[in-house]
Design an enzyme around this catalytic site. Structure first.
Site, PDB file in Angstrom:
ATOM      1  N   LYS A  93     -16.510   7.310  -5.803  1.00  0.00           N
ATOM      2  CA  LYS A  93     -15.213   6.826  -6.315  1.00  0.00           C
ATOM      3  C   LYS A  93     -14.287   7.929  -6.796  1.00  0.00           C
ATOM      4  CE  LYS A  93     -17.563   2.583  -7.541  1.00  0.00           C
ATOM      5  NZ  LYS A  93     -18.058   1.690  -8.543  1.00  0.00           N
ATOM      6  N   HIS A 105      19.554   5.631  17.313  1.00  0.00           N
ATOM      7  CA  HIS A 105      20.432   4.722  18.062  1.00  0.00           C
ATOM      8  C   HIS A 105      21.643   4.352  17.194  1.00  0.00           C
ATOM      9  CE1 HIS A 105      21.315   1.370  20.762  1.00  0.00           C
ATOM     10  NE2 HIS A 105      21.447   0.609  19.691  1.00  0.00           N
ATOM     11  N   ASP A 159     -17.014  -3.061  -3.254  1.00  0.00           N
ATOM     12  CA  ASP A 159     -16.495  -2.453  -4.477  1.00  0.00           C
ATOM     13  C   ASP A 159     -15.138  -1.808  -4.151  1.00  0.00           C
ATOM     14  OD1 ASP A 159     -15.949  -0.929  -6.695  1.00  0.00           O
ATOM     15  OD2 ASP A 159     -18.035  -0.328  -7.025  1.00  0.00           O
ATOM     16  N   GLU A 182       0.372  -7.697  -0.655  1.00  0.00           N
ATOM     17  CA  GLU A 182       1.412  -6.860  -0.059  1.00  0.00           C
ATOM     18  C   GLU A 182       1.961  -7.504   1.208  1.00  0.00           C
ATOM     19  OE1 GLU A 182       1.830  -2.683   2.253  1.00  0.00           O
ATOM     20  OE2 GLU A 182       0.333  -2.816   0.682  1.00  0.00           O
TER      21      GLU A 182
END
Ligand code: ADP
Length: 581
Positions: free
Chosen positions: A393, A567, A469, A261
């Site tokens: 998980k 702005h 993990d 990413e």
């Protein structure tokens, strides 16, 4: 931009290969110059000369017509030819220099956010949260940074695996025919690399799909056998970036982050800078206990309650701990929390696990206790060693409230001028945004442990780099980010509280070469020699510190974007700013 033009003119030397790969080959883009019969420099020179000579010719003709009062629209053949030559050379020069120049100015983010001074970068950071949802390249021009990755794949592609032996060919045919199971290759051949290459070839024949691009060479397949991955056919490459130094508890850490990413590492790096310039962050470990909760069933709810009372009686704890702790010299039972659902009982065991993340360790201890209980509770029916009250998980309130793994709180006071100069925003804006986004917004969304901007981004990247993990990022990313103005409103107090950081420095993927190198970089590789568990606990504090940096930077980008947006709204009302954020 400079680098890009140079790249397109000169060949780029691909690492670890004798073949020279040009930028166009590496990036997969065809250059317009490839279509030309002349070299690039010569073609440019021809069009430049053409452009300036026709401009000169047309201007002199224009001057002549004005002097002789000839109408301008009356043109002879030489003027028509000159006009066509002008248009052609103009289009060529615009296409060659103009478009890329403008694109690179508008779309390219700075790679060094530590030195970012201009508003363009704030806008790039503002777009970051949305850009994450788009593949790299659609939102940002990543062509230069992606080149080495692609060329590394080329290196692998240049060495196709040769399966020449008759014996290999026979095995491949047997797998394709289904007479030899693919999973048995490692044990039959005793050579993991060969097993992987044979499996890969058979898979290619069965599916008819190319695996070109998925490397096979350059990986130690023995190291994953029986521990990390079954039936391997290659490995996926993920780039590792470095954020830091992160000044945490008086020590500097270079934090490895494995991610695809764009902006994530740069942004975390900027957060690290702000923390460093403000004197560093400090983090404290609140709890360290991995949890496993089996589900057992009785004939009646009353019997289930009997066991609950037995397990929760402090007088029985010593006996149960002795039984549990037999599983490992590192496992130490901390407590058992029981909940009842009718005649079913969920027993949440918590224990310390040394430097291991501890799932295997805690499971073994739980099994010991269940076996022991069977004597006094023969009517106990063990339904499953994991009854989801652990909870592993999956998003679950039990982890958010009770904690799982390491519970850490990390804080820093960011100086007001660092907020302004490095983060390009104000303390007030950050506090307001945090309240409305991370607290109120998440409450409105019914969040479970998601009171933060992007903790899971940092958690996942550090987890992948250090062999944790990655599926445990679910509960490990539970985080509440708090911000408050302090020192009479001049400085910012920021903290992240993360109750369920599940990390280890031994076991699982941590012993693999790349992941182990990243742990080594952080000074937490393997088992701690001083005190068991010290390495994994330190790793948890580093994860929290990196999350603090990530939160600080993204929240600032968003807060600064709000300023930029208003702005632009009030000063440049002709521009549709709603499409920029
Ligand atoms: P996990 O429990 O995280 O799934 P493993 O099952 O691989 O991990 O357990 C870790 C292994 O490493 C155990 O066999 C344990 O005895 C060993 N070990 C060696 N040193 C340590 C340490 N300092 N802390 C925890 N485990 C250790």
């Amino acid at each position: 931009m400079e680098a890009r033009w140079r790249s397109s003119a000169k060949p780029v030397q691909a690492p670890k290969t004798t073949k020279t790969v040009s930028f166009e080959e590496v990036s997969g883009k065809a250059s317009s110059s490839e279509a030309l019969p002349l070299s690039l420099h010569l073609t440019n020179a021809v069009f430049f000369s053409l452009f300036f000579s026709v401009v000169y010719f047309l201007l002199s003709r224009w001057r002549e017509k004005i002097r002789t009062s000839t109408p301008l629209h009356l043109v002879n053949l030489s003027e028509i030819v000159a006009i066509f030559a002008f248009i052609a050379s103009f289009v060529y020069l615009l296409g060659f220099f103009g478009i890329d120049f403008v694109q690179s100015l508008i779309l390219r983010p700075s790679t060094d956010l530590w030195n970012s001074e201009d508003e363009e970068e704030n806008e790039a950071l503002l777009r970051k949260e949305d850009a994450r949802k788009i593949p790299c390249g659609q939102a940002l021009d990543c062509s230069v940074t992606s080149a080495p990755i692609i060329s590394a794949q080329k290196v692998v592609d240049e060495k196709p695996v040769k399966l020449t032996t008759k014996e290999d060919e026979e095995i491949i045919k047997a797998i394709v025919a289904g007479t030899t199971p693919s999973y048995s290759l490692e044990s039959k051949l005793g050579d993991c690399k060969r097993a992987a290459s044979i499996r890969r070839e058979a898979l290619g024949r069965i599916t008819g799909k190319s695996l070109s691009g998925l490397p096979l060479d350059g990986f130690d397949y023995e190291s994953i056998l029986g521990q990390c991955c079954e039936m391997p056919i290659g490995y996926v490459q993920i780039p590792v970036g470095i954020a830091g130094p992160l000044l945490l508890n008086g020590k500097e850490y270079s934090v490895p982050m494995a991610t695809t990413e764009g902006c994530l590492v740069a942004s975390t790096n900027r957060g690290c800078k702000a923390i460093h310039l403000s004197g560093g962050a400090s983090s404290v470990l609140l709890k360290d206990g991995m949890a496993r909760a089996p589900v057992v069933r009785f004939g009646t709810a009353k019997r289930a309650v009997d066991l609950k009372f037995y397990l929760e009686d402090p007088e029985n704890f010593e006996t149960l701990a002795v039984v549990f702790n037999r599983s490992s010299r590192f496992a130490r039972l901390q407590g058992i929390k029981c909940v009842i659902a009718g005649k079913n009982l969920y027993l949440r065991f918590t224990c310390s696990t040394g430097d291991a993340m501890g799932m295997n360790m805690v499971s073994k201890g739980v099994q010991n206790v269940l076996d022991f209980l069977q004597t006094d509770f023969p009517d106990m029916d063990v339904i499953g060693i994991s009854g989801n009250f652990c909870s592993d998980k999956k998003p679950a309130a039990v982890n958010w409230i009770e904690g799982r793994g390491k519970s850490v709180v990390c804080e820093a006071i960011i100086k007001g001028d660092v907020v302004r100069k490095v983060l390009k925003t104000s303390v007030e804006s950050l506090v307001e945004l945090n309240m409305l986004k991370n607290l109120t917004g998440s409450a409105m969304a019914g969040a479970l442990g998601g009171f933060n901007a992007h903790a899971s981004n940092i958690v996942s990247a550090v987890y992948i780099a250090t062999g944790q993990d990655p599926a445990q990022n679910i509960e490990s990313s539970h985080c509440i980010t708090m911000m408050e103005a302090v020192n009479e409103g001049n400085d910012l107090h920021i903290s992240v509280t993360m109750p369920s950081i599940e990390v280890g420095t031994v076991g699982g993927g941590t012993q693999l070469a790349s992941q182990s190198a990243c742990l080594n970089l952080l000074g937490v590789k393997g088992a701690s020699q001083e005190s068991p568990g010290a390495n994994s606990r330190r790793l948890a504090t580093i994860v929290a510190g990196a999350v603090l940096a990530g939160e600080l930077s993204l929240m600032s980008a968003l807060a600064a974007g709000q300023l930029v947006k208003s702005h632009m709204k009030y000063n440049r009302s002709s521009k549709d700013v709603s499409k920029t954020s």
